[in-house]
Design an enzyme around this catalytic site. Structure first.
Site, short mmCIF file in Angstrom:
data_model
loop_
_atom_site.label_atom_id
_atom_site.label_comp_id
_atom_site.label_asym_id
_atom_site.label_seq_id
_atom_site.Cartn_x
_atom_site.Cartn_y
_atom_site.Cartn_z
N MET A 216 13.10 23.91 2.31
CA MET A 216 12.10 23.23 1.49
C MET A 216 12.72 22.43 0.34
O MET A 216 12.32 21.28 0.09
CB MET A 216 11.10 24.25 0.93
CG MET A 216 9.96 23.61 0.14
SD MET A 216 8.80 24.82 -0.50
CE MET A 216 8.08 25.45 1.01
N LYS B 228 0.84 -1.19 0.00
CA LYS B 228 0.00 0.00 0.00
C LYS B 228 0.88 1.25 0.00
O LYS B 228 2.10 1.17 0.15
CB LYS B 228 -0.91 -0.01 1.23
CG LYS B 228 -0.15 -0.07 2.54
CD LYS B 228 -1.08 -0.20 3.74
CE LYS B 228 -0.26 -0.26 5.03
NZ LYS B 228 -1.12 -0.27 6.22
N TYR C 200 18.72 28.95 7.16
CA TYR C 200 17.75 29.74 7.91
C TYR C 200 18.05 29.73 9.41
O TYR C 200 18.41 28.71 9.98
CB TYR C 200 16.34 29.18 7.70
CG TYR C 200 15.74 29.49 6.34
CD1 TYR C 200 15.61 30.81 5.90
CD2 TYR C 200 15.30 28.48 5.50
CE1 TYR C 200 15.06 31.09 4.66
CE2 TYR C 200 14.74 28.75 4.26
CZ TYR C 200 14.63 30.07 3.86
OH TYR C 200 14.09 30.36 2.63
N ARG D 231 -9.81 0.00 15.25
CA ARG D 231 -9.68 0.74 14.00
C ARG D 231 -10.72 0.12 13.07
O ARG D 231 -11.90 0.16 13.37
CB ARG D 231 -8.23 0.62 13.48
CG ARG D 231 -7.73 1.85 12.79
CD ARG D 231 -6.25 1.80 12.53
NE ARG D 231 -5.80 0.58 11.85
CZ ARG D 231 -4.59 0.42 11.35
NH1 ARG D 231 -3.70 1.38 11.43
NH2 ARG D 231 -4.25 -0.71 10.75
#
Length: 338
Positions: A288, A35, A242, A127
């Protein structure tokens, strides 16, 4: 155009991991959870290699995942999230078996004529799944290939493991299911009482170690690689990245890589990740799309060269505080995959 990021996959290690898990599963068959796009590595690539190794049972989360795998003609594919009204066309086309999780799903499957299915029993994770005390009556008359449940705490020594195993064992012989399946990767290491007829490893296939028993048994599968965009000298006392979280203790050779948290290389690796087998530490904040590494120990690295990040899952999880599962499934779409 080629991507400046790529995932190098050791598919031989993937197959070896499955074989190791199959041996640990004893007499039980060993399947594979593929999955979430094969835990982020590419479901088609992963499924094809595992099928070549001998795997015959595959588990996905949704019907969309099953549909993408249909051209591979895998022997047995089960959809763990069951069957909604929107899924009926695909389900009736036979691309996979539903894992029925609720009374409504069971009724929906009966109404469409049924057929082979799997059923999930909730033995304690709270669940998905049918309660053990009502499942026998609800599924009467269905053609059930696999009755399954899912362990909540298999990655630790928790009393719920034995409680779930006992609750599931009590259903043996009472449902008409051809097979029973309880153990995920960690569950395999809990011993033969948890194996039943079929195990469903996921994380350990891809190089993860959910329990200490897998140390030295499971091999690393995924190796993120990034290209150097720039090499520069940072003078003593200057900062990188940063918020200036790293200062150069001396004149330092630094490489800027085309890799960042948007690609799944988490901000948590700031000032603690590494590349090149620990020789090239990540310095400053991971941003990022970019990060910096100290390449003072690698005088030969230049702009355009590729660097392999240290991403052995147990060590990377310990360094970053991010779970092995998230480190795998979070690898971004900008990586070129095989």
């Amino acid at each position: 155009m080629t991507a400046p990021l790529r995932l190098r996959l050791d598919l031989a290690a993937l197959a070896d991991n499955w074989r190791s898990l199959a041996r640990m599963s004893g007499r039980a068959a060993c399947g594979a959870a593929i999955k979430a796009n094969g835990y982020g590595l590419g479901a088609e690539t992963v499924a094809r290699r595992l099928a070549e190794a001998g795997c015959r049972d595959f588990f996905v989360a949704t019907w969309a995942e099953a549909e993408r795998l249909a051209p591979l003609e895998l022997p047995n594919v089960s959809v763990l999230h069951g069957i909604r009204d929107e899924d009926m066309a695909l389900a009736r086309a036979g691309v996979a078996r539903p894992v029925l999780n609720t009374p409504a799903q069971i009724a929906r499957w009966r109404e469409c004529g049924g057929g082979a299915c799997d059923v999930m029993v909730d033995t304690g994770i709270n669940r998905l799944g049918i309660a053990p005390d009502v499942v026998v009556a609800l599924i009467d008359g269905l053609r059930i290939e696999t009755l399954m449940s899912h362990l909540a705490c298999a990655d630790e020594d928790h009393p719920l493991n034995a409680e779930q195993c006992a609750a599931f064992t009590a259903l043996r012989g009472g449902t008409g299911a051809a097979r029973m399946s309880l153990a995920n990767s960690a569950g395999i290491a809990l011993g033969s009482a948890y194996h039943f007829d079929l195990t469903r490893p996921g994380l350990a296939l891809y190089g993860g170690e959910p329990r200490h028993e897998f140390a030295g048994v499971i091999r690393q599968v995924v190796f993120p690689e990034a290209q150097i965009l720039q090499r520069r000298t940072v003078r003593a006392g200057d900062t990188v990245g940063y918020n200036a979280t790293w200062s150069a203790p001396r004149d330092t050779e630094v490489a800027i890589l085309n890799l960042g948290y948007a690609d799944g290389y988490r901000r948590a690796f700031s000032n603690c990740g590494s590349a090149g087998s620990g020789k090239l530490p990540v310095i400053g904040r991971v941003s990022m799309d970019l990060l910096a590494i100290d390449v003072s120990m690698a005088s030969d690295l230049v702009e355009g060269d590729w660097v392999t990040m240290d991403y052995a899952l147990p060590a990377a999880a310990e360094a970053s505080g991010v779970s092995q599962y998230e480190l795998l499934t979070g690898l971004g779409r900008r990586f070129q995959r095989p």
